[in-house]
Write a protein that holds these residues in place. Structure first.
Motif, PDB file in Angstrom:
ATOM      1  N   LYS A 104      13.637   1.640  16.158  1.00  0.00           N
ATOM      2  CA  LYS A 104      13.634   0.462  15.292  1.00  0.00           C
ATOM      3  C   LYS A 104      13.722   0.915  13.846  1.00  0.00           C
ATOM      4  CE  LYS A 104      12.943  -4.035  14.930  1.00  0.00           C
ATOM      5  NZ  LYS A 104      13.883  -4.995  15.403  1.00  0.00           N
ATOM      6  N   SER A 105      14.400   0.146  13.037  1.00  0.00           N
ATOM      7  CA  SER A 105      14.543   0.440  11.617  1.00  0.00           C
ATOM      8  C   SER A 105      13.187   0.435  10.916  1.00  0.00           C
ATOM      9  CB  SER A 105      15.457  -0.598  10.967  1.00  0.00           C
ATOM     10  OG  SER A 105      14.867  -1.885  11.045  1.00  0.00           O
ATOM     11  N   THR A 106      13.174   0.931   9.685  1.00  0.00           N
ATOM     12  CA  THR A 106      11.925   0.986   8.933  1.00  0.00           C
ATOM     13  C   THR A 106      12.085   0.413   7.539  1.00  0.00           C
ATOM     14  OG1 THR A 106      12.475   3.253   8.310  1.00  0.00           O
ATOM     15  CG2 THR A 106      10.911   2.975  10.111  1.00  0.00           C
ATOM     16  N   ASP A 107      10.956   0.072   6.972  1.00  0.00           N
ATOM     17  CA  ASP A 107      10.851  -0.348   5.583  1.00  0.00           C
ATOM     18  C   ASP A 107      10.210   0.821   4.839  1.00  0.00           C
ATOM     19  OD1 ASP A 107       9.996  -1.330   3.113  1.00  0.00           O
ATOM     20  OD2 ASP A 107       9.283  -3.229   3.937  1.00  0.00           O
ATOM     21  N   PRO A 108      10.899   1.442   3.887  1.00  0.00           N
ATOM     22  CA  PRO A 108      10.324   2.611   3.220  1.00  0.00           C
ATOM     23  C   PRO A 108       9.057   2.298   2.417  1.00  0.00           C
ATOM     24  CG  PRO A 108      12.385   1.971   2.173  1.00  0.00           C
ATOM     25  CD  PRO A 108      12.232   1.125   3.400  1.00  0.00           C
ATOM     26  N   ASN A 109       8.736   1.011   2.284  1.00  0.00           N
ATOM     27  CA  ASN A 109       7.508   0.622   1.603  1.00  0.00           C
ATOM     28  C   ASN A 109       6.365   0.328   2.571  1.00  0.00           C
ATOM     29  OD1 ASN A 109       8.317   0.670  -1.250  1.00  0.00           O
ATOM     30  ND2 ASN A 109       9.817  -0.820  -0.550  1.00  0.00           N
ATOM     31  N   ALA A 110       6.598   0.506   3.863  1.00  0.00           N
ATOM     32  CA  ALA A 110       5.563   0.347   4.887  1.00  0.00           C
ATOM     33  C   ALA A 110       5.322   1.731   5.481  1.00  0.00           C
ATOM     34  CB  ALA A 110       6.007  -0.654   5.957  1.00  0.00           C
ATOM     35  N   TRP A 111       4.367   2.455   4.933  1.00  0.00           N
ATOM     36  CA  TRP A 111       4.212   3.868   5.252  1.00  0.00           C
ATOM     37  C   TRP A 111       2.753   4.295   5.142  1.00  0.00           C
ATOM     38  CZ3 TRP A 111       2.264   7.101   1.423  1.00  0.00           C
ATOM     39  CH2 TRP A 111       2.185   6.524   0.152  1.00  0.00           C
ATOM     40  N   GLN A 112       2.495   5.464   5.682  1.00  0.00           N
ATOM     41  CA  GLN A 112       1.186   6.093   5.539  1.00  0.00           C
ATOM     42  C   GLN A 112       1.349   7.588   5.806  1.00  0.00           C
ATOM     43  OE1 GLN A 112      -1.897   4.866   8.281  1.00  0.00           O
ATOM     44  NE2 GLN A 112      -3.467   5.339   6.790  1.00  0.00           N
ATOM     45  N   VAL A 113       0.629   8.398   5.038  1.00  0.00           N
ATOM     46  CA  VAL A 113       0.571   9.832   5.293  1.00  0.00           C
ATOM     47  C   VAL A 113      -0.720  10.080   6.064  1.00  0.00           C
ATOM     48  CG1 VAL A 113       0.370  12.129   4.278  1.00  0.00           C
ATOM     49  CG2 VAL A 113       1.934  10.446   3.268  1.00  0.00           C
ATOM     50  N   VAL A 114      -0.577  10.690   7.247  1.00  0.00           N
ATOM     51  CA  VAL A 114      -1.718  10.996   8.103  1.00  0.00           C
ATOM     52  C   VAL A 114      -1.648  12.482   8.439  1.00  0.00           C
ATOM     53  CG1 VAL A 114      -2.852  10.522  10.322  1.00  0.00           C
ATOM     54  CG2 VAL A 114      -1.659   8.675   9.111  1.00  0.00           C
ATOM     55  N   ASP A 115      -2.705  13.197   8.134  1.00  0.00           N
ATOM     56  CA  ASP A 115      -2.765  14.635   8.412  1.00  0.00           C
ATOM     57  C   ASP A 115      -1.534  15.375   7.872  1.00  0.00           C
ATOM     58  OD1 ASP A 115      -5.247  14.320   9.683  1.00  0.00           O
ATOM     59  OD2 ASP A 115      -4.287  13.964  11.628  1.00  0.00           O
ATOM     60  N   GLY A 116      -1.113  15.001   6.669  1.00  0.00           N
ATOM     61  CA  GLY A 116       0.003  15.682   6.032  1.00  0.00           C
ATOM     62  C   GLY A 116       1.372  15.323   6.567  1.00  0.00           C
ATOM     63  N   ARG A 117       1.466  14.238   7.339  1.00  0.00           N
ATOM     64  CA  ARG A 117       2.749  13.807   7.899  1.00  0.00           C
ATOM     65  C   ARG A 117       3.037  12.376   7.474  1.00  0.00           C
ATOM     66  NH1 ARG A 117       2.775  15.596  14.134  1.00  0.00           N
ATOM     67  NH2 ARG A 117       4.043  17.422  13.744  1.00  0.00           N
ATOM     68  N   LEU A 118       4.302  12.107   7.182  1.00  0.00           N
ATOM     69  CA  LEU A 118       4.729  10.784   6.742  1.00  0.00           C
ATOM     70  C   LEU A 118       5.157   9.940   7.937  1.00  0.00           C
ATOM     71  CD1 LEU A 118       5.571   8.717   4.563  1.00  0.00           C
ATOM     72  CD2 LEU A 118       7.738   9.985   4.359  1.00  0.00           C
ATOM     73  N   TYR A 119       4.553   8.764   8.068  1.00  0.00           N
ATOM     74  CA  TYR A 119       4.883   7.816   9.130  1.00  0.00           C
ATOM     75  C   TYR A 119       5.366   6.519   8.485  1.00  0.00           C
ATOM     76  CZ  TYR A 119       2.289  10.977  12.151  1.00  0.00           C
ATOM     77  OH  TYR A 119       1.849  12.087  12.828  1.00  0.00           O
ATOM     78  N   LEU A 120       6.481   6.010   8.970  1.00  0.00           N
ATOM     79  CA  LEU A 120       7.036   4.747   8.493  1.00  0.00           C
ATOM     80  C   LEU A 120       6.946   3.704   9.598  1.00  0.00           C
ATOM     81  CD1 LEU A 120      10.318   6.153   6.924  1.00  0.00           C
ATOM     82  CD2 LEU A 120       8.250   5.506   5.693  1.00  0.00           C
ATOM     83  N   THR A 121       6.886   2.446   9.195  1.00  0.00           N
ATOM     84  CA  THR A 121       6.935   1.350  10.163  1.00  0.00           C
ATOM     85  C   THR A 121       8.003   0.352   9.737  1.00  0.00           C
ATOM     86  OG1 THR A 121       5.150   0.159   9.046  1.00  0.00           O
ATOM     87  CG2 THR A 121       4.528   1.586  10.896  1.00  0.00           C
ATOM     88  N   HIS A 122       8.284  -0.565  10.616  1.00  0.00           N
ATOM     89  CA  HIS A 122       9.360  -1.538  10.415  1.00  0.00           C
ATOM     90  C   HIS A 122       9.091  -2.514   9.270  1.00  0.00           C
ATOM     91  CE1 HIS A 122      12.673  -4.180  11.422  1.00  0.00           C
ATOM     92  NE2 HIS A 122      11.837  -5.188  11.491  1.00  0.00           N
ATOM     93  N   SER A 123       7.829  -2.878   9.089  1.00  0.00           N
ATOM     94  CA  SER A 123       7.481  -3.881   8.084  1.00  0.00           C
ATOM     95  C   SER A 123       5.999  -3.771   7.756  1.00  0.00           C
ATOM     96  CB  SER A 123       7.773  -5.288   8.620  1.00  0.00           C
ATOM     97  OG  SER A 123       6.879  -5.580   9.691  1.00  0.00           O
TER      98      SER A 123
END
Length: 152
Positions: A104-123
């Motif tokens: 699924k596509s992502t929104d680059p403004n819906a994100w979080q860094v967890v344990d030094g890794r970047l995770y994106l979500t759709h919205s």
């Protein structure tokens, strides 16, 4: 809002989200337009502050079939020296959807860094659901990613 109502709303959002057509591309990195990853945001800036910064085409590099833009030559060099340290997990596809086995596509403004890794979500709405049980979703997505990547 009661827990039952919130779960009902989240369940409905989840069903709507996963019932839509999944985005599949020939490349292992998600990009929406003109081959630019993260919609042009500088991946290094996600790790530096509270808000990601837009990159510039003059500070671009090709990696994994996508163009990555950077806000400075220094950030571009940092990325080039270790791209996996800054690139989003699961090729930039939605982490929540990946946990469900879907691209699924992502929104680059819906994100979080967890344990030094970047995770994106759709919205932002999906990000709220993802954050509620992110450890489990990350584990599920880690299991699904190699399978989905192999199918491409």
């Amino acid at each position: 809002m009661t827990m039952l109502i919130r779960r009902t709303i989240l369940g409905a959002l989840s069903a709507l989200f996963l019932s839509s057509v999944a985005f599949a591309q020939d490349k292992p990195v998600y990009f929406a337009t003109e081959g630019v990853a993260l919609a042009g945001y500088d991946p290094v800036t996600y790790f530096e502050g509270a808000t990601p910064v837009m990159g510039a085409p003059e500070n671009a590099v090709m990696w994994k079939g996508a163009k990555w833009h950077f806000s400075s030559a220094e950030n571009r060099e940092r990325f080039e020296s270790n791209p996996r340290a800054f690139a989003p997990q699961f090729g930039g596809y939605c982490s929540y959807a990946m946990a469900k086995g879907v691209l699924k596509s992502t929104d680059p403004n819906a994100w979080q860094v967890v344990d030094g890794r970047l995770y994106l979500t759709h919205s932002p709405q999906i990000e709220v659901m993802w954050r509620q049980d992110r450890a489990e979703y990350i584990e599920m997505a880690e299991e699904n990613w190699p399978v989905i990547l192999h199918q491409k």
